[in-house]
Enzyme design. Structure first.
Site, PDB file in Angstrom:
ATOM      1  CB  CYS A  85      -1.018  -0.026   1.235  1.00 51.39           C
ATOM      2  SG  CYS A  85      -2.381   1.112   1.005  1.00 51.39           S
ATOM      3  CG  HIS A  95      -3.619  -3.231   4.074  1.00 54.87           C
ATOM      4  ND1 HIS A  95      -2.370  -2.993   4.772  1.00 54.87           N
ATOM      5  CD2 HIS A  95      -4.237  -2.527   3.471  1.00 54.87           C
ATOM      6  CE1 HIS A  95      -2.201  -1.928   4.001  1.00 54.87           C
ATOM      7  NE2 HIS A  95      -3.622  -1.384   3.411  1.00 54.87           N
TER       8      HIS A  95
HETATM    9  N1  GLN Z   1      -1.850   6.882   2.586  1.00 51.90           N
HETATM   10  C1  GLN Z   1      -2.189   6.263   1.453  1.00 51.90           C
HETATM   11  C2  GLN Z   1      -3.421   6.284   0.549  1.00 51.90           C
HETATM   12  O1  GLN Z   1      -4.365   6.523   1.121  1.00 51.90           O
HETATM   13  C3  GLN Z   1      -1.991   4.747   1.908  1.00 51.90           C
HETATM   14  C4  GLN Z   1      -2.641   4.005   2.717  1.00 51.90           C
HETATM   15  C5  GLN Z   1      -2.594   2.761   3.342  1.00 51.90           C
HETATM   16  O2  GLN Z   1      -1.261   2.385   3.331  1.00 51.90           O
HETATM   17  N2  GLN Z   1      -3.280   1.920   3.902  1.00 51.90           N
HETATM   18  O3  GLN Z   1      -3.330   5.796  -0.460  1.00 51.90           O
END
Ligand code: GLN
Length: 237
Positions: free
Chosen positions: A94, A194
């Site tokens: 992510c 995730h």
């Molecule tokens: N901050 C990033 C986004 O919203 C990654 C989010 C995350 O890693 N869950 O795209």
């Protein structure tokens, strides 16, 4: 720790590790130990330079402000970049995809330079993508559907040197309407999944391990609970 211990780098768990992504390192360690290998997780925090000598690295997701801290640290201490250049596998989840790309824009529209390990850029999308995601893998060595849980606002566009990890059959994926999920380039595999993703996708865990220790095959593991988890997750709507 002996010479032959496989060393798994858990990179910046103090700032990047939303949704239990640190579990990916534990899964790599456990799948090695069950096969008789010595394996240890090496945690690299914001107080540590990033070592370039580990066998495999994992990075988790993060909120925008935390991922900025991680970006600065990885830029200051380029051990991860050097490890990937010599072929050490890197799993990026992510926000870590975004950090390893050329640049990303935060939700507030600020553009931050990444570390350019991936030919990818990320911009916020109109809506946040949240939910189960399932893909058909596009990487050599993977055959089983990949599943995970996505929660991101950023949408990632791949450049010509990067390839997707899978084609989306459920959920959003990279978020730029191309039906693709994840990004791979060289020894880096990035995904929005995730889960932790390696708990849900043992084939991906073993692909990273084979690359980390330089073998073509690993002894199969008979883990009925993992099969059950996969069946449940692939059914989830
Ligand atoms: N901050 C990033 C986004 O919203 C990654 C989010 C995350 O890693 N869950 O795209």
């Amino acid at each position: 720790m002996s010479e032959s211990t496989v060393r798994i780098g858990l990179v910046l768990p103090d700032v990047m590790g939303t949704y239990g992504d640190g579990g990916n390192a534990l899964i790599l360690r456990q799948r090695l130990r069950m096969r008789g290998y010595d394996a240890e997780v090496v945690e690299i925090t914001l107080s540590d330079p990033v070592p370039e000598t580990l066998d495999v690295y994992t990075l988790g997701g993060a909120e925008d402000s935390a991922q900025r801290l991680a970006t600065r640290h990885l830029t200051t201490y380029p051990g991860l970049q050097r490890a990937a250049e010599r072929g050490a596998p890197v799993l990026a989840i992510c926000a870590a995809i975004q950090v390893l790309g050329h640049w990303y824009e935060t939700s507030s529209g600020e553009r931050v330079d990444g570390v350019s390990m991936l030919d990818a850029t990320t911009s916020p999308q109109a809506t946040r993508s949240i939910g189960e995601v399932v893909t058909t893998p596009l990487i050599d060595g993977l055959t089983a559907p990949l599943s995970g849980f996505e929660n991101h606002r950023g949408g990632t566009t791949l450049g010509p040197d990067a390839k997707p990890v899978g084609r989306v059959t459920r959920g959003v994926g990279n978020g730029v309407d191309d039906g693709l999920e994840g990004v791979t380039q060289g020894s880096v595999i990035g995904t929005y999944m995730h889960g932790p993703v390696l708990a849900r996708n043992p084939e991906l865990a073993d692909l990273l391990l084979k690359r980390a220790i330089g073998v073509d095959e690993l002894a199969p593991l008979d883990l009925p609970e993992v099969d059950l988890l996969r069946r449940e997750r692939l059914r989830v709507r």
